[in-house]
Design a protein around this motif. Structure first.
Motif, PDB file in Angstrom:
ATOM      1  N   UNK A   7      11.906  23.150  13.822  1.00 55.96           N
ATOM      2  CA  UNK A   7      12.326  23.629  11.964  1.00 55.96           C
ATOM      3  C   UNK A   7      11.768  22.307  11.973  1.00 55.96           C
ATOM      4  N   UNK A   8      11.966  21.316  11.649  1.00 55.09           N
ATOM      5  CA  UNK A   8      11.551  19.821  11.429  1.00 55.09           C
ATOM      6  C   UNK A   8       8.936  20.088  11.466  1.00 55.09           C
ATOM      7  N   UNK A   9       9.178  20.542  11.886  1.00 51.85           N
ATOM      8  CA  UNK A   9       7.603  20.669  11.970  1.00 51.85           C
ATOM      9  C   UNK A   9       7.446  21.381  10.608  1.00 51.85           C
ATOM     10  N   UNK A  10       8.352  22.723  10.813  1.00 51.77           N
ATOM     11  CA  UNK A  10       7.846  23.893   9.749  1.00 51.77           C
ATOM     12  C   UNK A  10       8.505  23.337   8.253  1.00 51.77           C
ATOM     13  N   UNK A  11       9.584  22.393   7.725  1.00 51.30           N
ATOM     14  CA  UNK A  11       9.919  21.725   6.901  1.00 51.30           C
ATOM     15  C   UNK A  11       8.164  20.742   6.432  1.00 51.30           C
ATOM     16  N   UNK A  12       8.454  20.364   7.363  1.00 56.84           N
ATOM     17  CA  UNK A  12       7.447  19.114   7.170  1.00 56.84           C
ATOM     18  C   UNK A  12       6.107  20.198   6.835  1.00 56.84           C
ATOM     19  N   UNK A  13       5.697  20.851   7.978  1.00 55.39           N
ATOM     20  CA  UNK A  13       4.011  20.978   6.802  1.00 55.39           C
ATOM     21  C   UNK A  13       4.743  21.688   5.742  1.00 55.39           C
ATOM     22  N   UNK A  14       6.029  22.329   5.290  1.00 48.74           N
ATOM     23  CA  UNK A  14       5.711  23.086   3.849  1.00 48.74           C
ATOM     24  C   UNK A  14       6.226  22.652   3.493  1.00 48.74           C
ATOM     25  N   UNK A  15       6.339  21.009   3.371  1.00 42.08           N
ATOM     26  CA  UNK A  15       6.458  20.158   2.009  1.00 42.08           C
ATOM     27  C   UNK A  15       5.041  19.166   1.086  1.00 42.08           C
ATOM     28  N   UNK A  16       3.930  19.873   2.845  1.00 42.38           N
ATOM     29  CA  UNK A  16       2.658  19.090   3.095  1.00 42.38           C
ATOM     30  C   UNK A  16       1.744  20.458   2.005  1.00 42.38           C
TER      31      UNK A  16
END
Length: 85
Positions: free
Chosen positions: A73-82
């Motif tokens: 989940x954190x990886x998905x959020x991080x890639x969405x913000x970038x």
């Protein structure tokens, strides 16, 4: 000036060709060997160990799932913000 290996070659090849002498078996070793030879291929009908229903405790499994799912989940959020695909 000949190579040292060339001088040893006849000696080592003669050693490899001689059969090695086997030590005589002791009576105990022979009996154990015979017993082992008879056992080969037979399935033991003794008590079988039962598997535990859970090899990993539920707390450890919950922790593992929390870490894996949380990381995803954190990886998905991080890639969405970038803005990366």
């Amino acid at each position: 000036s000949s190579c040292r290996c060339a001088r040893l070659r006849p000696f080592t090849s003669a050693l490899l060709r001689t059969p090695f002498a086997k030590m005589p078996q002791s009576r105990k070793t022979g009996l154990k060997s015979d017993a082992y030879e008879k056992k080969i291929g037979k399935v033991s009908s003794g008590s079988k160990k039962e598997k535990a229903p859970f090899t990993v405790g539920p707390a450890v499994l919950a922790l593992f799932l929390f870490v894996v799912v949380g990381s995803a989940i954190l990886q998905i959020i991080s890639s969405a913000q970038r803005g990366l695909p």
